[in-house]
Design an enzyme around this catalytic site. Structure first.
Site, short mmCIF file in Angstrom:
data_model
loop_
_atom_site.label_atom_id
_atom_site.label_comp_id
_atom_site.label_asym_id
_atom_site.label_seq_id
_atom_site.Cartn_x
_atom_site.Cartn_y
_atom_site.Cartn_z
N GLU A 1 25.90 -1.95 14.20
CA GLU A 1 24.63 -1.38 14.64
C GLU A 1 23.87 -0.80 13.45
O GLU A 1 24.36 0.11 12.79
CB GLU A 1 24.88 -0.28 15.69
CG GLU A 1 23.61 0.46 16.09
CD GLU A 1 23.88 1.61 17.06
OE1 GLU A 1 25.04 1.81 17.47
OE2 GLU A 1 22.90 2.31 17.40
N ASP B 1 27.42 3.03 17.33
CA ASP B 1 27.59 4.48 17.35
C ASP B 1 28.18 4.97 18.66
O ASP B 1 28.10 4.29 19.68
CB ASP B 1 26.23 5.17 17.15
CG ASP B 1 25.72 4.98 15.73
OD1 ASP B 1 26.56 4.68 14.85
OD2 ASP B 1 24.51 5.11 15.52
N ASP C 1 22.78 4.98 22.85
CA ASP C 1 22.25 3.73 22.32
C ASP C 1 23.38 2.78 21.95
O ASP C 1 23.32 1.59 22.21
CB ASP C 1 21.38 3.99 21.09
CG ASP C 1 19.95 4.34 21.49
OD1 ASP C 1 19.65 4.26 22.70
OD2 ASP C 1 19.16 4.68 20.59
#
Ligand code: TTJ
Length: 648
Positions: A435, A508, A512
């Site tokens: 990410e 993470d 998100d």
């Protein structure tokens, strides 16, 4: 009226002893599955009695000592003397293996009077079992025990005769047993497993009330399952987090050649099909003849209709079966005798007579449904959806052809962001999907470039749930992933071309990140299922905290670990909370998350297609509320848990 039973002892006990010698042959495993199998064997008897119209309620009690009680309000197991065994029939039920000895883990006692099949197996694998039959105003009781004496096994032996214990106002059967801890690894039954199955049974058997009373904990917890709508309610439940495109569940039932069938169907605006089928209340996860007959009938009847009404002229004839099943949620439930199970996990119905029965029941009912004036609006939306699916399928095919040509012509440009590894061995190579560009940068510097490739993902990937294949293929992020993996996609998918043994998602530990993980998993789930089932997909776990004291540095992956490490270090430590992967420098990322010797990664597996589909829908679908609720519940999650929860 109660006669002696000694005469039958030897033969009877030989049979049950065999069950204790090889429990696996009768209940599959001696783990949790096998343990619960005991309960299902008993519950099934009550369900049969209720399915035949003689009982209305079945209760299950979990007791503190790990014993379990099942009660039905049926006619009661007969207590009269058995003609050949010369003991009360109820004793025969618990001490005699089913005739032919072919009893195995599959249930074939479909409501036809074969009560008691399997009850003796439960007895043989219990430390003790007590039965209470309430019949004609009187209560009868008998106890059985399994014990070992002088090195010999005595399985499910009657330790009392059937006793008359006086008056009763109740009618029915009550069975209590304690699973034997010398057989099972763990004898504590699980409320979640039981309530899930009882709920399913309540859906499959409309009007039967199933009650679970868990008395094993401090607080007594009761769950009641009752669905007057049966399969209709089941389909509504499955579609709870989706958006149906017509109000009522379409429901058919019928009987042909002794095969009873029920079918519930409702379309949603999703693009996938979810069909769940059962035979004699047993899930047939691999499908089989009943599903085939159902699909054939739907395709044929709807295609005939479209042709006659001139609704669509495709290039090569009519629509495909898949066109008619896009967005379809359906449950099939079949009851029949002599069931043959096939397939890798023996969950595929092999009886060809089920195919023809379903084909004719569904054809007749669906034809009548089409002709009914009241159903025209529903029919319209269903056919429009199927026709649209056919058009898109054509478009997607073209798009795929273009992609394929493009790939073969240009090849490299698509994988521009990919930092590939130098080693060429797909059996040891790893691909990290990371990410964000900053974490991606650290990963590129920190990795072992011999076998680790890095593909940074910018922003949130396209939400595949709401997109069709052609749109997915038009998305750069996904095209890059597809080219990097080398496998192709959907029908073209070929696992033999996979360039990496492990595909590790690194996102993470926040909302998100959870979203990105879920989107990627949905993508693999929908278009590269084998990648998951063959165990190539992993979730990487980055630490949440860095704890340092002087030159000593430790990492913690959750709050519990943090507590433990802090305690261990004593005074003078400092804690840094990582807000994201991007805060880690290359060495830290290697040390904590990428180094195979130290890292911990979780393999993603598909445990239960039904739940996975449901959760993917919750996370991805447009019902914002349930998604928010779900994500918030897991906002501060431990990654291991969220994916186990997802059944992935
Ligand atoms: C058999 O035919 C005559 C009328 O009773 C039929 C019968 O066996 N009924 C019956 C069995 N009802 N309930 C059971 C039963 C219930 C439990 C919970 C467990 C077992 C082994 C049987």
């Amino acid at each position: 009226m109660i006669k002696t039973y000694e005469a039958n002892d030897i033969q009877v006990l030989e049979g049950l002893d065999a069950v204790r010698m090889r429990p696996g042959m009768y209940i599959g495993t001696t783990g949790l599955r096998g343990l619960h199998h005991l309960l299902w064997e008993i519950v099934d008897n009550g369900i049969d009695e209720a399915a035949n119209g003689y009982a209305s309620t079945i209760q299950v009690f979990l007791h503190r000592d790990n014993s379990v009680t099942v009660v039905d309000d049926g006619r009661g197991i007969p207590i009269g003397i058995h003609d050949t065994m010369k003991v009360p029939a109820v004793q025969v039920v618990f001490t005699q293996l089913h005739a032919g000895g072919k009893f195995n883990t599959e249930h074939y006692n479909y409501s036809g009077g074969l009560h008691g099949v399997g009850a003796s197996v439960v007895n043989a694998l219990s430390r003790w079992l007590e039965v209470e039959v309430h019949i004609n105003g009187r209560k009868y009781w008998q106890r059985f025990e399994s014990y070992e004496k002088d090195g010999k096994i005595h399985a499910g032996k009657p330790v009392t005769q059937l006793e008359d214990r006086g008056h009763t106002d109740f009618q029915g059967t009550k069975v209590t047993f304690l699973p034997d801890d010398r057989i099972f690894e763990d004898i504590q039954m699980r409320r979640d497993i039981i309530s899930k199955r009882l709920k399913e049974l309540a859906f499959l058997n409309k009007g039967i009330k199933l009650i679970l009373v868990d008395e094993s904990q401090e607080e007594i917890i009761t769950n009641t399952f009752y669905y007057s709508g049966g399969l209709k309610d089941f389909v509504e439940y499955l579609n709870e987090d989706k958006s149906p495109i017509h109000p009522e569940v379409i429901y058919f039932e019928g009987e042909k050649d002794g095969i009873k069938s029920q079918i519930g169907i409702q379309y949603t605006d999703s693009y996938t099909e979810s069909i769940f089928s059962y035979v004699n209340n047993i899930p047939t996860r691999e499908g089989g003849m009943h599903e085939t007959g159902f699909k054939t009938a739907v395709t044929k009847v709807l295609n005939d209709f479209i042709r006659k009404q001139n609704l669509y002229k495709g290039k090569n004839g009519g629509l495909t079966g898949e066109d008619f099943r896009e967005g379809m949620t359906a449950v099939l439930s079949v009851k029949m005798h002599n069931v043959q199970f096939e397939g890798q996990t023996k969950t595929k119905l092999g009886n060809t007579e089920a195919r023809s029965a379903l084909e004719s029941i569904v054809s007749e009912n669906l034809q009548a449904y089409l002709e009914d004036i009241d159903n025209q609006q529903t029919l319209k939306v269903i056919l429009e959806k199927a026709i649209k699916a056919a058009k898109v399928r054509e478009a997607a095919r073209k798009a795929k052809e273009i992609t394929r040509k493009k790939n073969s012509l240009e090849g490299a440009p698509l994988v521009g962001k990919l930092a590939s590894c130098t080693g060429r061995n797909p059996k040891t190579n790893e691909l990290f999907l990371v990410e964000g560009d900053s974490a991606g940068g650290s990963a590129k510097q920190g990795r072992d470039r011999q076998f680790q490739a890095i593909l940074p993902l910018r922003g949130k990937p396209l939400n595949v749930e709401k997109k069709r294949l052609d749109q997915v293929l038009a998305n750069d992020e996904f095209r890059t992933i597809i080219s990097a993996l080398g496998t192709g996609i959907d029908e073209d998918f070929n696992i033999n071309n996979l360039k990496y043994d492990k595909v590790i998602i690194l996102a993470d530990a926040d909302q998100d990140g959870a979203h990105i993980r879920a989107i990627l998993l949905t993508f693999f789930f929908r278009y590269m299922k084998e990648l998951i089932t063959e165990g190539h997909v992993y979730i990487g776990m980055a630490p949440l905290y860095k704890i340092s004291k002087g030159s000593r540095v430790e990492y913690a992956y959750n709050d519990a670990e943090l507590k433990a490490k802090v305690k261990e270090m004593g005074r003078g430590y400092s804690v840094q909370r990582y807000k994201g992967l991007g805060e880690m420098n290359p060495e830290q990322l290697w040390d904590t998350t990428m180094n195979p010797a130290k890292r911990s990664i979780v393999r993603v597996s598909i445990e239960d297609a039904a739940e996975a589909e449901k959760l993917v829908t919750i996370l991805m679908g447009d019902k914002i509320d349930s998604r928010r609720q779900y994500i918030t519940t897991y906002a501060n999650f431990n990654k291991k848990d969220i994916f186990q929860e997802m059944g992935m």
